[in-house]
Design an enzyme around this catalytic site. Structure first.
Site, PDB file in Angstrom:
ATOM      1  N   ASP A  93      -9.854  -2.262 -24.236  1.00 15.14           N
ATOM      2  CA  ASP A  93      -8.743  -1.553 -23.590  1.00 15.14           C
ATOM      3  C   ASP A  93      -9.091  -0.112 -23.221  1.00 15.14           C
ATOM      4  OD1 ASP A  93      -7.165  -3.827 -23.947  1.00 15.14           O
ATOM      5  OD2 ASP A  93      -6.573  -3.179 -25.947  1.00 15.14           O
TER       6      ASP A  93
ATOM      7  N   LYS B 127     -11.349  -0.499 -18.491  1.00 21.31           N
ATOM      8  CA  LYS B 127     -12.400  -1.152 -17.699  1.00 21.31           C
ATOM      9  C   LYS B 127     -11.862  -1.628 -16.352  1.00 21.31           C
ATOM     10  CE  LYS B 127     -13.019  -4.004 -21.107  1.00 21.31           C
ATOM     11  NZ  LYS B 127     -12.203  -3.369 -22.149  1.00 21.31           N
TER      12      LYS B 127
ATOM     13  N   LYS C  42      -9.382  -0.575 -14.457  1.00 17.86           N
ATOM     14  CA  LYS C  42      -9.204   0.502 -13.475  1.00 17.86           C
ATOM     15  C   LYS C  42     -10.558   0.919 -12.886  1.00 17.86           C
ATOM     16  CE  LYS C  42      -8.565   5.278 -12.666  1.00 17.86           C
ATOM     17  NZ  LYS C  42      -7.792   6.481 -12.591  1.00 17.86           N
TER      18      LYS C  42
ATOM     19  N   ALA D 192      -8.784 -11.039 -22.571  1.00 10.26           N
ATOM     20  CA  ALA D 192      -8.890  -9.739 -21.899  1.00 10.26           C
ATOM     21  C   ALA D 192      -7.596  -9.442 -21.146  1.00 10.26           C
ATOM     22  CB  ALA D 192     -10.058  -9.763 -20.914  1.00 10.26           C
ATOM     23  N   GLY D 193      -7.276  -8.169 -21.049  1.00 12.95           N
ATOM     24  CA  GLY D 193      -6.131  -7.751 -20.244  1.00 12.95           C
ATOM     25  C   GLY D 193      -6.546  -6.493 -19.517  1.00 12.95           C
ATOM     26  N   HIS D 194      -6.825  -6.613 -18.231  1.00  7.64           N
ATOM     27  CA  HIS D 194      -7.329  -5.475 -17.450  1.00  7.64           C
ATOM     28  C   HIS D 194      -6.248  -5.053 -16.458  1.00  7.64           C
ATOM     29  CE1 HIS D 194     -11.728  -6.847 -18.375  1.00  7.64           C
ATOM     30  NE2 HIS D 194     -11.020  -6.586 -19.451  1.00  7.64           N
TER      31      HIS D 194
ATOM     32  N   ARG E 178     -22.070 -27.719 -29.498  1.00 10.60           N
ATOM     33  CA  ARG E 178     -22.551 -28.693 -28.500  1.00 10.60           C
ATOM     34  C   ARG E 178     -21.614 -29.880 -28.302  1.00 10.60           C
ATOM     35  NH1 ARG E 178     -28.375 -28.449 -31.246  1.00 10.60           N
ATOM     36  NH2 ARG E 178     -26.960 -28.668 -32.989  1.00 10.60           N
TER      37      ARG E 178
ATOM     38  N   GLN F 230     -13.414  -6.892 -23.490  1.00  5.75           N
ATOM     39  CA  GLN F 230     -13.438  -6.373 -24.865  1.00  5.75           C
ATOM     40  C   GLN F 230     -14.306  -5.110 -24.934  1.00  5.75           C
ATOM     41  OE1 GLN F 230     -14.036 -10.178 -24.671  1.00  5.75           O
ATOM     42  NE2 GLN F 230     -11.850 -10.036 -24.410  1.00  5.75           N
TER      43      GLN F 230
ATOM     44  N   THR G 284     -14.477 -10.283 -31.657  1.00  6.76           N
ATOM     45  CA  THR G 284     -14.216 -11.455 -30.839  1.00  6.76           C
ATOM     46  C   THR G 284     -15.418 -12.389 -30.996  1.00  6.76           C
ATOM     47  OG1 THR G 284     -13.410 -12.203 -28.688  1.00  6.76           O
ATOM     48  CG2 THR G 284     -15.158 -10.511 -28.663  1.00  6.76           C
TER      49      THR G 284
ATOM     50  N   LEU H  62      -8.044  11.072 -20.295  1.00  6.18           N
ATOM     51  CA  LEU H  62      -8.145  12.465 -20.720  1.00  6.18           C
ATOM     52  C   LEU H  62      -6.758  13.104 -20.690  1.00  6.18           C
ATOM     53  CD1 LEU H  62     -10.255  14.698 -21.429  1.00  6.18           C
ATOM     54  CD2 LEU H  62     -10.149  15.378 -19.029  1.00  6.18           C
ATOM     55  N   ASP H  63      -5.952  12.693 -19.706  1.00  9.84           N
ATOM     56  CA  ASP H  63      -4.603  13.247 -19.521  1.00  9.84           C
ATOM     57  C   ASP H  63      -3.699  13.028 -20.738  1.00  9.84           C
ATOM     58  OD1 ASP H  63      -5.075  10.514 -18.284  1.00  9.84           O
ATOM     59  OD2 ASP H  63      -2.896  10.462 -18.504  1.00  9.84           O
TER      60      ASP H  63
ATOM     61  N   SER I 202     -11.342   9.686 -15.696  1.00 11.84           N
ATOM     62  CA  SER I 202     -10.094   9.125 -15.179  1.00 11.84           C
ATOM     63  C   SER I 202      -8.924   9.910 -15.748  1.00 11.84           C
ATOM     64  CB  SER I 202     -10.023   7.655 -15.587  1.00 11.84           C
ATOM     65  OG  SER I 202      -8.735   7.148 -15.378  1.00 11.84           O
TER      66      SER I 202
HETATM   67  P1  GDP Z   1      -9.114  -2.614 -20.144  1.00  9.03           P
HETATM   68  O1  GDP Z   1      -8.809  -3.798 -20.986  1.00  9.03           O
HETATM   69  O2  GDP Z   1     -10.327  -1.892 -20.598  1.00  9.03           O
HETATM   70  O3  GDP Z   1      -9.167  -2.930 -18.674  1.00  9.03           O
HETATM   71  O4  GDP Z   1      -7.895  -1.600 -20.356  1.00  9.03           O
HETATM   72  P2  GDP Z   1      -6.325  -1.998 -20.340  1.00  9.03           P
HETATM   73  O5  GDP Z   1      -5.920  -2.202 -18.937  1.00  9.03           O
HETATM   74  O6  GDP Z   1      -6.039  -3.049 -21.320  1.00  9.03           O
HETATM   75  O7  GDP Z   1      -5.720  -0.667 -20.962  1.00  9.03           O
HETATM   76  C1  GDP Z   1      -5.886   0.580 -20.378  1.00  9.03           C
HETATM   77  C2  GDP Z   1      -4.511   1.140 -20.001  1.00  9.03           C
HETATM   78  O8  GDP Z   1      -4.634   2.494 -19.691  1.00  9.03           O
HETATM   79  C3  GDP Z   1      -3.889   0.472 -18.778  1.00  9.03           C
HETATM   80  O9  GDP Z   1      -2.505   0.457 -18.935  1.00  9.03           O
HETATM   81  C4  GDP Z   1      -4.310   1.405 -17.640  1.00  9.03           C
HETATM   82  O10 GDP Z   1      -3.395   1.385 -16.551  1.00  9.03           O
HETATM   83  C5  GDP Z   1      -4.242   2.740 -18.337  1.00  9.03           C
HETATM   84  N1  GDP Z   1      -5.187   3.750 -17.848  1.00  9.03           N
HETATM   85  C6  GDP Z   1      -6.464   3.590 -17.386  1.00  9.03           C
HETATM   86  N2  GDP Z   1      -7.020   4.796 -17.132  1.00  9.03           N
HETATM   87  C7  GDP Z   1      -6.096   5.716 -17.442  1.00  9.03           C
HETATM   88  C8  GDP Z   1      -6.079   7.143 -17.428  1.00  9.03           C
HETATM   89  O11 GDP Z   1      -7.064   7.807 -17.092  1.00  9.03           O
HETATM   90  N3  GDP Z   1      -4.939   7.780 -17.848  1.00  9.03           N
HETATM   91  C9  GDP Z   1      -3.842   7.080 -18.251  1.00  9.03           C
HETATM   92  N4  GDP Z   1      -2.777   7.768 -18.643  1.00  9.03           N
HETATM   93  N5  GDP Z   1      -3.818   5.754 -18.277  1.00  9.03           N
HETATM   94  C10 GDP Z   1      -4.929   5.079 -17.895  1.00  9.03           C
HETATM   95  P1  IMO Z   2      -9.938  -6.116 -23.074  1.00  6.90           P
HETATM   96  O1  IMO Z   2     -10.921  -6.840 -22.164  1.00  6.90           O
HETATM   97  C1  IMO Z   2      -8.775  -5.175 -27.162  1.00  6.90           C
HETATM   98  C2  IMO Z   2      -9.442  -8.258 -30.190  1.00  6.90           C
HETATM   99  C3  IMO Z   2      -8.221  -8.902 -30.810  1.00  6.90           C
HETATM  100  C4  IMO Z   2      -8.765  -9.210 -32.201  1.00  6.90           C
HETATM  101  C5  IMO Z   2     -10.202  -9.620 -31.911  1.00  6.90           C
HETATM  102  C6  IMO Z   2     -10.418 -11.125 -31.811  1.00  6.90           C
HETATM  103  O2  IMO Z   2      -8.566  -6.046 -22.528  1.00  6.90           O
HETATM  104  O3  IMO Z   2     -10.497  -4.828 -23.529  1.00  6.90           O
HETATM  105  P2  IMO Z   2      -9.871 -12.931 -29.926  1.00  6.90           P
HETATM  106  O4  IMO Z   2      -8.560 -13.362 -29.351  1.00  6.90           O
HETATM  107  O5  IMO Z   2     -10.830 -12.405 -28.935  1.00  6.90           O
HETATM  108  O6  IMO Z   2     -10.479 -13.966 -30.817  1.00  6.90           O
HETATM  109  O7  IMO Z   2      -9.475 -11.685 -30.912  1.00  6.90           O
HETATM  110  O8  IMO Z   2     -10.540  -9.014 -30.678  1.00  6.90           O
HETATM  111  N1  IMO Z   2      -9.490  -8.321 -28.709  1.00  6.90           N
HETATM  112  C7  IMO Z   2      -9.270  -7.275 -27.917  1.00  6.90           C
HETATM  113  N2  IMO Z   2      -8.895  -6.007 -28.211  1.00  6.90           N
HETATM  114  N3  IMO Z   2      -9.023  -5.509 -25.896  1.00  6.90           N
HETATM  115  C8  IMO Z   2      -9.423  -6.769 -25.573  1.00  6.90           C
HETATM  116  O9  IMO Z   2      -9.822  -7.128 -24.337  1.00  6.90           O
HETATM  117  C9  IMO Z   2      -9.519  -7.728 -26.609  1.00  6.90           C
HETATM  118  N4  IMO Z   2      -9.846  -9.030 -26.655  1.00  6.90           N
HETATM  119  C10 IMO Z   2      -9.837  -9.376 -27.943  1.00  6.90           C
HETATM  120  O10 IMO Z   2      -7.137  -7.998 -30.852  1.00  6.90           O
HETATM  121  O11 IMO Z   2      -8.812  -8.028 -32.969  1.00  6.90           O
HETATM  122 MG    MG Z   3      -7.253  -4.608 -22.083  1.00  2.00          MG
END
Ligand code: GDP
Ligand code: IMO
Ligand code: MG
Length: 429
Positions: A13, A16, A18, A39-41, A143, A223, A238, A331-332, A412
């Protein structure tokens, strides 16, 4: 002209999505190489938020998007995500999304097993996303997995299901779970096959061709390096390798295709799920960071644990992933703090150490040694150039570079695509 791998340099999180979206303007192909819909991007473009889990973040710019063999693929989650994107006006035709034929599938039985384990005693809980990721990778290594290409061969699928269920039904009986009916699973898979097979491809061949044509390939990690199955905070990790080297094995391109590794890290630290977190601030500071940074999981909605920037951990992941430059995000979120703390070492059993120890026991005991840096009262949110940053924020960034031993290539300052400051272009490094 370098192909670029983007990896998380903390516990996920980091932002990535963005950064990959921002970089993908310059890319021809965007490739996912591990993980799945855990993953949640998040991408924010002109006020519209896109949440991607399985699809590479390049799909929003209609770039050729590739899901490599290192990913575990839930076909239903894929179709749901394609549907959600289409509702936002982004259509992904099969010629824009290619999925490796040897990708292993996540089935409902994997999700059920993941959920069952997570509902057990708190001492055995990992805090997974309950998407079935771990059980699906177990079957891959065991396997006995069903792979995407098996859906194209109904004659042998029946036998493969039998082999898979001889393992799972024994396990389910042991746990008092109902057995899975092989015929019903076969029928489900045959029904979904025509919807996903149009995306199937020999991805290693496709990428090899693109590489020879001189196309720019952007690898999108999921991750973070501290969740890596080998190098992370085991067992609170993970089930895939999340370090940059996985970009090669998880896509079928040799490692020499990787030119530049960009590590993404927040200007502080967060973690979702269980496991050690030395700089965690389970107090007002952590709450303030969490509120300002809107630190709630994209996938599960769980509040993320928050704490100070840990330079020891990022220095370690810079080495583990061979990171050439960092994208420092959020950073903000630190705007308005009187002072900021950065972890520069740990104290363990009366000794000072400069790395995260490997054992779970030692990790839990490591106490952070902090350096205090003055904060800034000005607003960095939305800054688009280095000159817009207050002197103290620049000092903070420079100190991080020094401590982790790696330059910051991108900064960012908001979730919006364009609120990004470029210092070095990874594709031109
Ligand atoms: P990822 O899994 O690495 O793609 O990150 P996520 O999307 O799960 O979480 C990052 C969160 O921070 C998201 O809600 C983005 O919209 C937000 N975000 C990314 N860059 C910035 C930033 O520079 N400042 C702020 N305030 N939010 C950001
Ligand atoms: P992104 O790509 C943050 C964490 C889970 C748990 C561990 C194992 O958005 O950065 P899993 O379901 O993979 O077996 O869970 O890994 N985890 C993450 N934490 N960002 C993620 O993906 C994650 N994907 C898995 O919270 O601790
Ligand atoms: Mg995420």
């Amino acid at each position: 002209m370098a192909n670029v791998v983007v990896v998380g340099a903390q516990w996920g999180d980091e932002g990535k999505g963005k950064i990959v979206d921002w970089l993908s303007e310059q890319a021809d192909v965007v490739v996912r190489f591990q993980g799945g819909h855990n993953a949640g991007h998040t991408l924010v473009i002109d006020g519209i938020t896109y949440k991607l889990s399985l699809l590479p973040s390049g799909v929003v710019r209609s770039k050729l998007s590739v899901i490599g063999n290192g990913v575990v693929l839930d076909p239903r989650a894929l179709l749901d995500e394609l549907g959600r994107l289409e509702a936002l006006g982004v259509k992904v035709p099969p010629e824009n999304l290619r999925i490796a034929e040897n990708t292993c599938l996540i089935l409902p039985l994997h999700q059920e097993l993941d959920a069952m384990r997570e509902s057990g005693a708190s001492s055995t809980r990992i805090g997974t996303t309950k998407r079935g990721i771990g059980p699906a990778y177990e079957d891959k290594v065991g396997r006995r997995a069903i792979r995407l290409m098996d859906l194209a061969d109904p004659a042998s699928l029946e036998h493969k299901i039998e082999r898979l269920l001889s393992h799972h039904n024994a396990l389910r009986r042991g746990h008092g779970m109902p057995e899975v009916d092989g015929k019903a699973l076969y029928a489900d898979l045959c029904a979904i096959a025509p919807k996903v097979l149009p995306y199937m491809d020999s991805v290693w061949l496709l990428l090899d061709r693109k590489r020879r044509e001189g196309k720019r390939i952007l690898f999108e990690g999921a991750q973070g390096s501290l969740l890596d199955i080998d190098h992370g905070t085991y067992p609170y990790v993970t089930s895939s390798n999340t370090v940059s080297a996985q970009a090669a094995t998880g896509s079928g391109l040799g490692p020499s295709a990787i030119g530049y590794v960009l590590g993404i890290c927040k200007a502080y630290t967060t973690r979702v799920g269980e496991g050690p977190f030395p700089t965690e601030q389970n107090n007002e500071t952590g709450k303030r960071i969490g509120e300002r940074g809107r630190e709630f999981g994209t996938v599960t909605g769980r509040p993320r644990r928050c704490g100070w920037f840990d330079a020891v951990l990022v220095r370690q992941t810079v080495r583990l992933s061979g990171i050439d430059g960092l994208a420092l995000t959020k950073l903000d979120v630190l705007d308005g703090f009187d002072e900021l703390k950065v972890c520069v070492g740990y104290r363990l059993d009366g000794r000072e150490i400069e790395y995260l120890p490997a054992s779970e026991h030692a990790q839990a005991k490591a106490e952070p040694i902090y350096e205090t840096i003055a904060g800034w009262s000005e607003v960095t949110a939305g800054a688009r150039s280095w000159a817009d940053l207050p002197a103290q924020a620049i000092k903070y960034v420079r100190r991080i570079e020094e401590l982790v031993g790696c330059p910051v290539a991108l900064l960012s300052t908001s979730p919006e695509r364009e609120d990004t400051i470029l210092m070095r272009n990874p594709f031109e490094s």
